[in-house]
Design a protein around this motif. Structure first.
Motif, PDB file in Angstrom:
ATOM      1  N   SER A 130       0.919  -1.487  -0.161  1.00 14.71           N
ATOM      2  CA  SER A 130      -0.294  -0.030   0.216  1.00 14.71           C
ATOM      3  C   SER A 130       0.927   1.518  -0.138  1.00 14.71           C
ATOM      4  CB  SER A 130      -0.899   0.178   1.007  1.00 14.71           C
ATOM      5  OG  SER A 130      -1.699   1.194   1.077  1.00 14.71           O
ATOM      6  N   GLU A 165       0.421   4.104  -3.366  1.00 21.27           N
ATOM      7  CA  GLU A 165       0.364   5.663  -2.401  1.00 21.27           C
ATOM      8  C   GLU A 165       1.486   6.264  -2.971  1.00 21.27           C
ATOM      9  OE1 GLU A 165      -1.456   8.677  -1.095  1.00 21.27           O
ATOM     10  OE2 GLU A 165      -2.255   6.741  -1.260  1.00 21.27           O
ATOM     11  N   ARG A 212       1.100   9.037  -5.438  1.00 22.27           N
ATOM     12  CA  ARG A 212       1.575  10.401  -5.848  1.00 22.27           C
ATOM     13  C   ARG A 212       2.493  10.475  -6.851  1.00 22.27           C
ATOM     14  NH1 ARG A 212       1.692  11.535   0.984  1.00 22.27           N
ATOM     15  NH2 ARG A 212       0.128  10.491   1.562  1.00 22.27           N
TER      16      ARG A 212
END
Length: 399
Positions: free
Chosen positions: A177, A181, A185
């Motif tokens: 995760s 992420e 980003r």
């Protein structure tokens, strides 16, 4: 690449462990065979060797076939009494070891039923082949309890393994995760920087091209105006370099020297933006409706960039010298409309150039704020770009 259909050989350490467990169980069985019915000791008989050999020979199979191994070891324990041997926890050691392995690898209800059945069969086989005293009853109770205790220990080991596996799985998912992420980003920041660079380059280079074209046409007939256009061209390219330097500064490493920070453009700089287009030969009329109010930084930058990109497209593609910008301030929305009356043919735009990302970038900016953008040709001619951006409620308005 590993072929999962072929079972790989077990590690050397596992074979040594299995050999040690089997040898220990065999020794315990023989020690159990030494104890006689009258509580005396004698050399192990052939029956004791038979039970020890058969019950220990199947022990290495308890990992792959625990139920079958439990059945064999229990059957060997049931033969103890008919062969005139004393049923003790030592002589049924293979059954106890198998009970632990069964509890580790099998569902709890099935394991409980199998172990209770095994204990009952061991006790019943002794009761059928002789009279039981109170001393024998206590001994049989201990014999029946040993597989059950081994099953409890096996369930505890199974629960601990499941807990550790769950912890490792959660850690793995958390790591995935975090990586996902981070990639998301990075992708968002890359799109953001690409959008900013596109808007800056398209706007400034379009103005520079228009000013250079004006200077070229006026160079012989009106040299003073041509010189003025060249001065404006120098100013435009200088501004473009400054904007590019500020945007590329976002890619600096954390240890680099700090670049001078400038406020992000917004509607407060709209007059300066329109003046730059007017110097490039595009007359822009502005009409504003409603009570203007301050916008959040993101919405303010988005409104500025959409107007900038729309007017840049007019300069590049519309083939006209005029455009109109309308700002309609609503209760909770700002509607921005940019229209022109061009025919879609521009002398400064080469026909072989591929389509750009101007409209895509404007739509992405509007959608990022929860707004909507539409663009297309007008029935009466020209092109129209309209966007609605959500804005904070004015003071005194109820939500």
């Amino acid at each position: 690449m590993t072929n999962r259909g072929v079972s790989l050989p077990r590690p050397r350490r596992a074979w040594w462990r299995e050999g040690a467990v089997t040898a220990t169980a065999f020794a315990l069985c023989l020690v159990g065979g030494v104890i006689q019915l009258d509580d005396t000791l004698s050399a192990p008989r052939a029956a004791a060797y038979l039970i020890a050999v058969v019950s220990c020979a199947v022990l290495p199979l308890r990992h792959r076939a625990p139920l079958a191994t439990m059945a064999v070891t229990t059957a060997c324990g049931m033969l103890v009494a008919p062969l005139d041997l004393l049923l003790t926890p030592l002589i049924v050691a293979p059954a106890v070891i198998t009970a632990y392995s069964l509890a580790v690898r099998t569902e709890r209800r099935l394991t409980t039923a199998v172990l209770l059945t095994s204990a009952a069969l061991l006790v019943a086989s002794t009761a059928l082949f002789g009279d039981l005293s109170w001393q024998d009853a206590s001994r049989l109770g201990i014999v029946a309890a040993f597989p059950l205790v081994a099953g409890v220990l096996g369930h505890s080991a199974q629960n601990r393994r499941a807990y550790l596996a769950a912890v490792e799985e959660r850690a793995r998912r958390a790591e995935e995760s975090r990586d996902s992420e981070a990639r998301r980003r990075v992708a968002e920041e890359r799109v953001h920087i690409a959008r900013e660079l596109h808007d800056l380059v398209a706007h400034q280079i379009t103005l520079a091209s228009a000013q250079a074209t004006v200077a070229d046409h006026l160079f012989d007939a009106r040299p003073e105006q041509a010189r003025q256009s060249l001065k404006q061209l120098v100013e435009t390219t200088g501004n473009a370099l400054d904007d590019l330097r500020a945007t590329v500064g976002l890619l600096r490493q954390s240890g680099d020297a700090d670049a001078p920070a400038e406020p992000a453009p917004g509607l407060a700089l709209l007059p300066t933006l329109l003046e730059s287009f007017r110097r490039a030969g595009l007359e822009v009329a502005v009409h504003e409706e409603g009570a203007a109010r301050s916008l959040p930084p993101g919405a303010d930058l988005t409104a500025y960039r959409i107007i900038q990109e729309a007017l840049t497209n007019v300069t590049k593609h519309a083939g006209t010298g005029s455009a109109r910008v309308q700002l309609a301030w609503g209760r909770d929305r700002l509607t921005i409309t940019v229209v022109d009356d061009g025919d879609g043919v521009s002398a400064s735009a080469a026909p072989e150039r591929p389509p750009g990302y101007g409209l895509i970038g404007m739509r992405e900016r509007a959608a990022a704020l929860g707004g909507h953008l539409s663009a297309g040709r007008r029935p009466e001619g020209g092109f129209r770009v309209s966007t609605e951006l959500p804005v904070p409620l004015a003071e005194g308005d109820a939500p």
